[in-house]
Structures are given as structure tokens and as C-alpha cells.
Write a protein that holds these residues in place. Structure first.
Motif, PDB file in Angstrom:
ATOM      1  N   PRO A   1      -1.950  -0.453  -4.540  1.00 14.57           N
ATOM      2  CA  PRO A   1      -3.158  -0.799  -3.776  1.00 14.57           C
ATOM      3  C   PRO A   1      -3.814  -2.115  -4.176  1.00 14.57           C
ATOM      4  O   PRO A   1      -4.364  -2.817  -3.324  1.00 14.57           O
ATOM      5  CB  PRO A   1      -4.094   0.390  -4.034  1.00 14.57           C
ATOM      6  CG  PRO A   1      -3.588   1.033  -5.274  1.00 14.57           C
ATOM      7  CD  PRO A   1      -2.116   0.799  -5.301  1.00 14.57           C
TER       8      PRO A   1
ATOM      9  N   PHE B   1       0.838  -1.209   0.000  1.00 13.41           N
ATOM     10  CA  PHE B   1       0.000   0.000   0.000  1.00 13.41           C
ATOM     11  C   PHE B   1       0.872   1.259   0.000  1.00 13.41           C
ATOM     12  O   PHE B   1       0.651   2.172  -0.792  1.00 13.41           O
ATOM     13  CB  PHE B   1      -0.935  -0.013   1.214  1.00 13.41           C
ATOM     14  CG  PHE B   1      -1.730   1.255   1.370  1.00 13.41           C
ATOM     15  CD1 PHE B   1      -2.847   1.506   0.585  1.00 13.41           C
ATOM     16  CD2 PHE B   1      -1.348   2.224   2.295  1.00 13.41           C
ATOM     17  CE1 PHE B   1      -3.573   2.689   0.709  1.00 13.41           C
ATOM     18  CE2 PHE B   1      -2.062   3.409   2.430  1.00 13.41           C
ATOM     19  CZ  PHE B   1      -3.176   3.641   1.636  1.00 13.41           C
TER      20      PHE B   1
ATOM     21  N   ARG C   1     -15.589   2.783  -3.772  1.00 10.31           N
ATOM     22  CA  ARG C   1     -16.044   3.508  -2.574  1.00 10.31           C
ATOM     23  C   ARG C   1     -16.884   2.643  -1.640  1.00 10.31           C
ATOM     24  O   ARG C   1     -16.771   2.760  -0.427  1.00 10.31           O
ATOM     25  CB  ARG C   1     -16.833   4.763  -2.978  1.00 10.31           C
ATOM     26  CG  ARG C   1     -15.968   5.839  -3.617  1.00 10.31           C
ATOM     27  CD  ARG C   1     -16.584   7.216  -3.466  1.00 10.31           C
ATOM     28  NE  ARG C   1     -17.874   7.344  -4.103  1.00 10.31           N
ATOM     29  CZ  ARG C   1     -18.071   7.810  -5.340  1.00 10.31           C
ATOM     30  NH1 ARG C   1     -17.040   8.172  -6.075  1.00 10.31           N
ATOM     31  NH2 ARG C   1     -19.283   7.919  -5.836  1.00 10.31           N
TER      32      ARG C   1
ATOM     33  N   LEU D   1      -8.620   2.295   2.812  1.00 10.62           N
ATOM     34  CA  LEU D   1      -7.881   3.292   2.023  1.00 10.62           C
ATOM     35  C   LEU D   1      -7.432   2.713   0.670  1.00 10.62           C
ATOM     36  O   LEU D   1      -7.455   3.409  -0.341  1.00 10.62           O
ATOM     37  CB  LEU D   1      -6.663   3.807   2.795  1.00 10.62           C
ATOM     38  CG  LEU D   1      -6.932   4.568   4.099  1.00 10.62           C
ATOM     39  CD1 LEU D   1      -5.655   5.251   4.583  1.00 10.62           C
ATOM     40  CD2 LEU D   1      -8.033   5.618   3.953  1.00 10.62           C
ATOM     41  N   ALA D   2      -7.040   1.436   0.682  1.00  9.26           N
ATOM     42  CA  ALA D   2      -6.624   0.784  -0.576  1.00  9.26           C
ATOM     43  C   ALA D   2      -7.818   0.697  -1.531  1.00  9.26           C
ATOM     44  O   ALA D   2      -7.678   0.946  -2.732  1.00  9.26           O
ATOM     45  CB  ALA D   2      -6.044  -0.595  -0.296  1.00  9.26           C
ATOM     46  N   HIS D   3      -9.003   0.368  -0.996  1.00  7.55           N
ATOM     47  CA  HIS D   3     -10.223   0.344  -1.824  1.00  7.55           C
ATOM     48  C   HIS D   3     -10.503   1.731  -2.403  1.00  7.55           C
ATOM     49  O   HIS D   3     -10.880   1.857  -3.575  1.00  7.55           O
ATOM     50  CB  HIS D   3     -11.426  -0.125  -1.006  1.00  7.55           C
ATOM     51  CG  HIS D   3     -11.559  -1.608  -0.898  1.00  7.55           C
ATOM     52  ND1 HIS D   3     -11.573  -2.440  -2.005  1.00  7.55           N
ATOM     53  CD2 HIS D   3     -11.691  -2.412   0.183  1.00  7.55           C
ATOM     54  CE1 HIS D   3     -11.723  -3.696  -1.595  1.00  7.55           C
ATOM     55  NE2 HIS D   3     -11.791  -3.710  -0.279  1.00  7.55           N
ATOM     56  N   LEU D   4     -10.301   2.766  -1.578  1.00  6.31           N
ATOM     57  CA  LEU D   4     -10.507   4.143  -2.047  1.00  6.31           C
ATOM     58  C   LEU D   4      -9.569   4.459  -3.212  1.00  6.31           C
ATOM     59  O   LEU D   4      -9.966   5.070  -4.194  1.00  6.31           O
ATOM     60  CB  LEU D   4     -10.247   5.145  -0.919  1.00  6.31           C
ATOM     61  CG  LEU D   4     -11.430   5.586  -0.061  1.00  6.31           C
ATOM     62  CD1 LEU D   4     -10.978   6.624   0.953  1.00  6.31           C
ATOM     63  CD2 LEU D   4     -12.582   6.150  -0.903  1.00  6.31           C
ATOM     64  N   GLN D   5      -8.315   4.025  -3.077  1.00  2.16           N
ATOM     65  CA  GLN D   5      -7.323   4.294  -4.129  1.00  2.16           C
ATOM     66  C   GLN D   5      -7.649   3.570  -5.431  1.00  2.16           C
ATOM     67  O   GLN D   5      -7.259   4.018  -6.499  1.00  2.16           O
ATOM     68  CB  GLN D   5      -5.918   3.910  -3.649  1.00  2.16           C
ATOM     69  CG  GLN D   5      -5.362   4.910  -2.643  1.00  2.16           C
ATOM     70  CD  GLN D   5      -3.895   4.697  -2.348  1.00  2.16           C
ATOM     71  OE1 GLN D   5      -3.243   3.825  -2.898  1.00  2.16           O
ATOM     72  NE2 GLN D   5      -3.356   5.496  -1.453  1.00  2.16           N
ATOM     73  N   THR D   6      -8.356   2.440  -5.327  1.00  2.00           N
ATOM     74  CA  THR D   6      -8.739   1.732  -6.557  1.00  2.00           C
ATOM     75  C   THR D   6     -10.113   2.188  -7.060  1.00  2.00           C
ATOM     76  O   THR D   6     -10.631   1.649  -8.033  1.00  2.00           O
ATOM     77  CB  THR D   6      -8.747   0.195  -6.347  1.00  2.00           C
ATOM     78  OG1 THR D   6      -9.697  -0.123  -5.310  1.00  2.00           O
ATOM     79  CG2 THR D   6      -7.381  -0.333  -5.966  1.00  2.00           C
TER      80      THR D   6
ATOM     81  N   LYS E   1       2.548   2.370  -3.121  1.00  2.00           N
ATOM     82  CA  LYS E   1       1.574   2.731  -4.176  1.00  2.00           C
ATOM     83  C   LYS E   1       1.178   1.554  -5.074  1.00  2.00           C
ATOM     84  O   LYS E   1       1.115   1.659  -6.287  1.00  2.00           O
ATOM     85  CB  LYS E   1       2.115   3.899  -5.017  1.00  2.00           C
ATOM     86  CG  LYS E   1       2.328   5.163  -4.181  1.00  2.00           C
ATOM     87  CD  LYS E   1       2.802   6.343  -4.975  1.00  2.00           C
ATOM     88  CE  LYS E   1       2.790   7.637  -4.195  1.00  2.00           C
ATOM     89  NZ  LYS E   1       3.432   7.606  -2.882  1.00  2.00           N
TER      90      LYS E   1
ATOM     91  N   ASN F   1     -12.647   9.993   6.427  1.00  2.00           N
ATOM     92  CA  ASN F   1     -12.682   9.286   5.136  1.00  2.00           C
ATOM     93  C   ASN F   1     -14.090   8.830   4.779  1.00  2.00           C
ATOM     94  O   ASN F   1     -14.500   8.911   3.620  1.00  2.00           O
ATOM     95  CB  ASN F   1     -11.725   8.084   5.164  1.00  2.00           C
ATOM     96  CG  ASN F   1     -10.288   8.491   4.899  1.00  2.00           C
ATOM     97  OD1 ASN F   1      -9.940   8.925   3.810  1.00  2.00           O
ATOM     98  ND2 ASN F   1      -9.441   8.373   5.909  1.00  2.00           N
TER      99      ASN F   1
END
Length: 219
Positions: free
Chosen positions: A105, A100, A145, A137-142, A103, A174
Motif C-alpha cells: 500500500p 495495492f 483513517r 483503501l490504501a490509506h486504510l491499510q497504512t 499488498k 468503508n
């Protein structure tokens, strides 16, 4: 000779761990690097695993995440080899975390998902709140939502039990950003208001200012 090597190995591990605990991180990294070489020379997988785990922590604390990543991979390999089933969810989380922060994710999520399968057996272990938080947060980056929301909500009770108010505020912040992106301003305001209450309770002045600013911007 082997007996002396074993003594040096154990002493080095204890010293490296003590340095790490007292935040003498650079010295800990140097000591543990030498200890790891001894463990490999003595072909002692248990001690090699401990050395790798501590060295990954030291490199992580020094923000050398690219160096921490292969060490975390080796820890998991050795846990599998030694059949340390209870350690594997933590090893998988660590590997996910280092992906993570470098970078990656999508790769992080594959390790987080594996770690989650064993999370029930960890009880209130501090790694559980970290797992759900960083998975969110990793889900958010991909761009996912909904999955991010599910994971972040799972992190909340663990963060609250651990009284990790900073993590709780960040989780709520978040979640509010997700609600706002979904067009639900009322839910976003509610989440930020709750986060402000926690920030007040824990005397997190900077966090409170930032949260109040965000809340004001929602009108």
C-alpha cells in the motif's frame, strides 16, 4: 520482412484486444505475449506499449498481479519515452493498483499521488473513481483513517455519475467503518442507511443483506 512483421504485429494486437474484450482472457494473454516479443524485435515502442498495456490487463484479469506489475512499469516507461502526457495519469493509477493488490500500500500511494496530479485533465474518465477509491483503501491499510476518508469521499460523486452502485455502496460502507472506528456511531449508521438505499435502488441483494446486518450490529 519488416513490412510483414508490422502487419503481423497490428493483426496480433487487434486479435489480442478482441479476445480480451470477449473475455477469452487466457487466449488473449498467450496471443499478446507473442505480439509483445514481435514489437520488441521490431523496436516499435508505440506498439510495445499497447501490447504491454493489454497484456497487463489480461494478467490482472487472471489475478496474476505479480506478472502484471512489471508490465505496468514498462507501459509507464514507454509513455514517458513517447511523451504521452495524457496517458500517464492512467499508467500511474494502474501501477498503483497492481502495487495495492500485491499488498504494497505504501508504494501504491506514491503512484496514486502522482496519478492524482493529472486526474483533473481526465474529466469523468472511469479511472478517476477507481483512483480515489483504491487510494482510500490504501490509506486504510497504512492506518491513516483521515486521508482514507478524504479520498473515499472524493470517489463518491464519480461513482454516482458513472452509476457504479456497487462501488458507491462499498465506499459508503468503508466510510461508515471509519466513522465507527472514530467513535461516531450516528455517522456510521447514516452512511450504512444511505448505502442500503443505493443497494435497493440497484437491486444489489447480497450487498443489501450485508449492509443491513452491519447496521443492525450498531444497535
Amino acid at each position: 520482412q519488416a513490412g510483414l512483421g508490422q502487419l503481423a504485429l497490428d493483426a496480433g494486437l487487434s486479435f489480442g484486444e478482441a479476445l480480451l474484450a470477449s473475455q477469452q482472457t487466457t487466449q488473449a494473454r498467450d496471443v499478446l505475449g507473442r505480439v509483445l516479443v514481435i514489437a520488441q524485435q521490431l523496436r516499435n515502442p508505440g506498439r510495445e506499449r499497447t501490447a504491454c498495456e493489454l497484456l497487463a490487463q489480461a494478467e490482472g484479469a487472471l489475478k496474476n498481479f505479480d506478472r502484471a506489475l512489471p508490465l505496468a512499469k514498462r507501459v509507464l516507461q514507454l509513455s514517458q519515452q513517447l511523451q504521452l502526457t495524457n496517458a500517464m495519469p492512467i499508467d500511474l493509477y494502474n501501477l498503483g493498483f497492481f502495487h495495492f493488490v500485491t499488498k504494497q500500500p505504501t508504494e501504491a500511494l506514491s503512484y496514486f499521488n502522482e496519478a492524482e496530479k493529472g486526474a483533473d485533465g481526465l474529466g469523468q474518465h472511469p479511472v478517476v473513481k477507481e483512483l480515489y477509491y483504491f487510494k482510500g483503501l490504501a490509506h486504510l491499510q497504512t492506518g491513516d483513517r483521515q486521508s482514507a476518508k478524504t479520498s473515499l469521499r472524493k470517489a463518491m460523486p464519480y461513482a454516482e455519475t458513472a452509476q457504479d452502485w456497487r462501488k458507491l455502496c462499498s465506499t459508503l460502507e468503508n466510510l461508515a467503518a471509519i466513522d465507527q472506528a472514530d467513535g461516531d456511531t450516528a455517522a456510521a449508521k447514516e452512511g450504512l442507511t444511505q448505502a442500503i438505499e443505493y443497494a435497493k435502488k440497484a437491486n444489489l441483494k447480497e450487498e443489501r443483506k450485508g449492509l443491513q446486518k452491519k447496521l443492525a450490529s450498531l444497535g
